[in-house]
Design a protein around this motif. Sequence first.
Motif, mmCIF file in Angstrom:
data_model
loop_
_atom_site.group_PDB
_atom_site.id
_atom_site.type_symbol
_atom_site.label_atom_id
_atom_site.label_comp_id
_atom_site.label_asym_id
_atom_site.label_seq_id
_atom_site.Cartn_x
_atom_site.Cartn_y
_atom_site.Cartn_z
ATOM 1 N N ILE A 189 51.641 153.197 -29.635
ATOM 2 C CA ILE A 189 52.419 154.387 -29.979
ATOM 3 C C ILE A 189 53.898 154.033 -30.040
ATOM 4 O O ILE A 189 54.629 154.542 -30.876
ATOM 5 C CB ILE A 189 52.153 155.526 -28.965
ATOM 6 N N GLY A 190 54.330 153.159 -29.161
ATOM 7 C CA GLY A 190 55.732 152.751 -29.128
ATOM 8 C C GLY A 190 56.436 153.304 -27.902
ATOM 9 O O GLY A 190 56.254 154.470 -27.546
ATOM 10 N N LEU A 191 57.219 152.449 -27.260
ATOM 11 C CA LEU A 191 57.888 152.850 -26.029
ATOM 12 C C LEU A 191 58.911 153.958 -26.262
ATOM 13 O O LEU A 191 59.052 154.860 -25.445
ATOM 14 C CB LEU A 191 58.551 151.635 -25.373
ATOM 15 N N GLY A 192 59.636 153.900 -27.384
ATOM 16 C CA GLY A 192 60.634 154.934 -27.670
ATOM 17 C C GLY A 192 60.008 156.303 -27.803
ATOM 18 O O GLY A 192 60.504 157.293 -27.259
ATOM 19 N N ARG A 193 58.907 156.374 -28.532
ATOM 20 C CA ARG A 193 58.196 157.657 -28.700
ATOM 21 C C ARG A 193 57.657 158.145 -27.364
ATOM 22 O O ARG A 193 57.744 159.329 -27.042
ATOM 23 C CB ARG A 193 57.066 157.517 -29.722
ATOM 24 N N LEU B 112 53.496 150.709 -17.355
ATOM 25 C CA LEU B 112 52.580 151.748 -16.879
ATOM 26 C C LEU B 112 53.131 152.453 -15.649
ATOM 27 O O LEU B 112 53.052 153.681 -15.536
ATOM 28 C CB LEU B 112 51.198 151.145 -16.594
ATOM 29 N N GLU B 113 53.721 151.695 -14.751
ATOM 30 C CA GLU B 113 54.282 152.287 -13.537
ATOM 31 C C GLU B 113 55.472 153.180 -13.872
ATOM 32 O O GLU B 113 55.633 154.265 -13.309
ATOM 33 C CB GLU B 113 54.689 151.191 -12.536
ATOM 34 N N PHE B 114 56.317 152.746 -14.809
ATOM 35 C CA PHE B 114 57.455 153.554 -15.234
ATOM 36 C C PHE B 114 56.966 154.909 -15.760
ATOM 37 O O PHE B 114 57.469 155.961 -15.369
ATOM 38 C CB PHE B 114 58.266 152.828 -16.324
ATOM 39 N N PHE B 115 55.983 154.884 -16.653
ATOM 40 C CA PHE B 115 55.499 156.125 -17.243
ATOM 41 C C PHE B 115 54.725 156.979 -16.241
ATOM 42 O O PHE B 115 54.787 158.206 -16.285
ATOM 43 C CB PHE B 115 54.688 155.856 -18.518
ATOM 44 N N ASP C 231 52.421 141.971 -24.392
ATOM 45 C CA ASP C 231 53.023 142.434 -23.151
ATOM 46 C C ASP C 231 53.299 143.946 -23.180
ATOM 47 O O ASP C 231 53.810 144.515 -22.233
ATOM 48 C CB ASP C 231 54.329 141.663 -22.896
ATOM 49 N N TYR C 232 52.943 144.590 -24.310
ATOM 50 C CA TYR C 232 53.102 146.044 -24.436
ATOM 51 C C TYR C 232 52.198 146.727 -23.416
ATOM 52 O O TYR C 232 51.057 146.336 -23.218
ATOM 53 C CB TYR C 232 52.729 146.467 -25.865
ATOM 54 N N MET C 233 52.715 147.736 -22.775
ATOM 55 C CA MET C 233 52.022 148.490 -21.727
ATOM 56 C C MET C 233 51.581 147.577 -20.580
ATOM 57 O O MET C 233 50.457 147.646 -20.078
ATOM 58 C CB MET C 233 50.815 149.264 -22.281
ATOM 59 N N ASN C 234 52.497 146.727 -20.171
ATOM 60 C CA ASN C 234 52.242 145.874 -19.007
ATOM 61 C C ASN C 234 52.317 146.734 -17.743
ATOM 62 O O ASN C 234 52.662 147.917 -17.810
ATOM 63 C CB ASN C 234 53.242 144.705 -18.993
ATOM 64 N N ASP D 75 42.962 154.277 -16.815
ATOM 65 C CA ASP D 75 41.920 153.516 -17.526
ATOM 66 C C ASP D 75 42.487 152.555 -18.577
ATOM 67 O O ASP D 75 41.749 152.008 -19.395
ATOM 68 C CB ASP D 75 40.859 154.453 -18.123
ATOM 69 N N ALA D 76 43.813 152.357 -18.542
ATOM 70 C CA ALA D 76 44.510 151.386 -19.400
ATOM 71 C C ALA D 76 44.442 151.706 -20.889
ATOM 72 O O ALA D 76 44.601 150.826 -21.719
ATOM 73 C CB ALA D 76 44.001 149.965 -19.137
#
Length: 138
Positions: free
Chosen positions: A108-112, A25-28, A18-21, A95-96
């Motif tokens: 990479i990790g959400l925190g980073r 992606l929308e948040f970033f 579920d990473y980078m769901n 491009d996901a």
Amino acid sequence: MAKLTEKDILSWNGPEEDYMNPDHLEFFRELLLKNKAELLANASQTSQNLQEQEATPDPADRATLEEEYALELRTRDRERKLLMKIESTLRKIDDASYGYCEDTGEPIGLGRLLARPTASLSLEAQERRERMKKQYAD
């Protein structure tokens, strides 16, 4: 689902698949677009400041002003490079491939990513590159 917040991103501990769901992606994407808008506003302000530059007869004042403008231009140059990196990062979201290390393919990790949304390397890969660069510089 409601928009994610920084707190949601930091506290996420869902399954690896579920990473980078889409919500991530929308948040970033929104974070990057906000950063881009701020940088463009800064550039516009700099341009306006330079156009309003007054000629001053005092050499000391003129030197101080020139130094301030040189510093501002160096800052804007760094921001211009960051804008290009933001554009590149937005394409990765499209491009996901966003959120995955360019060297290893690992997350990479959400925190980073929250700390540095344009990061393209995991912390380990970044440290490895820096060690190698230092090794060759010595």
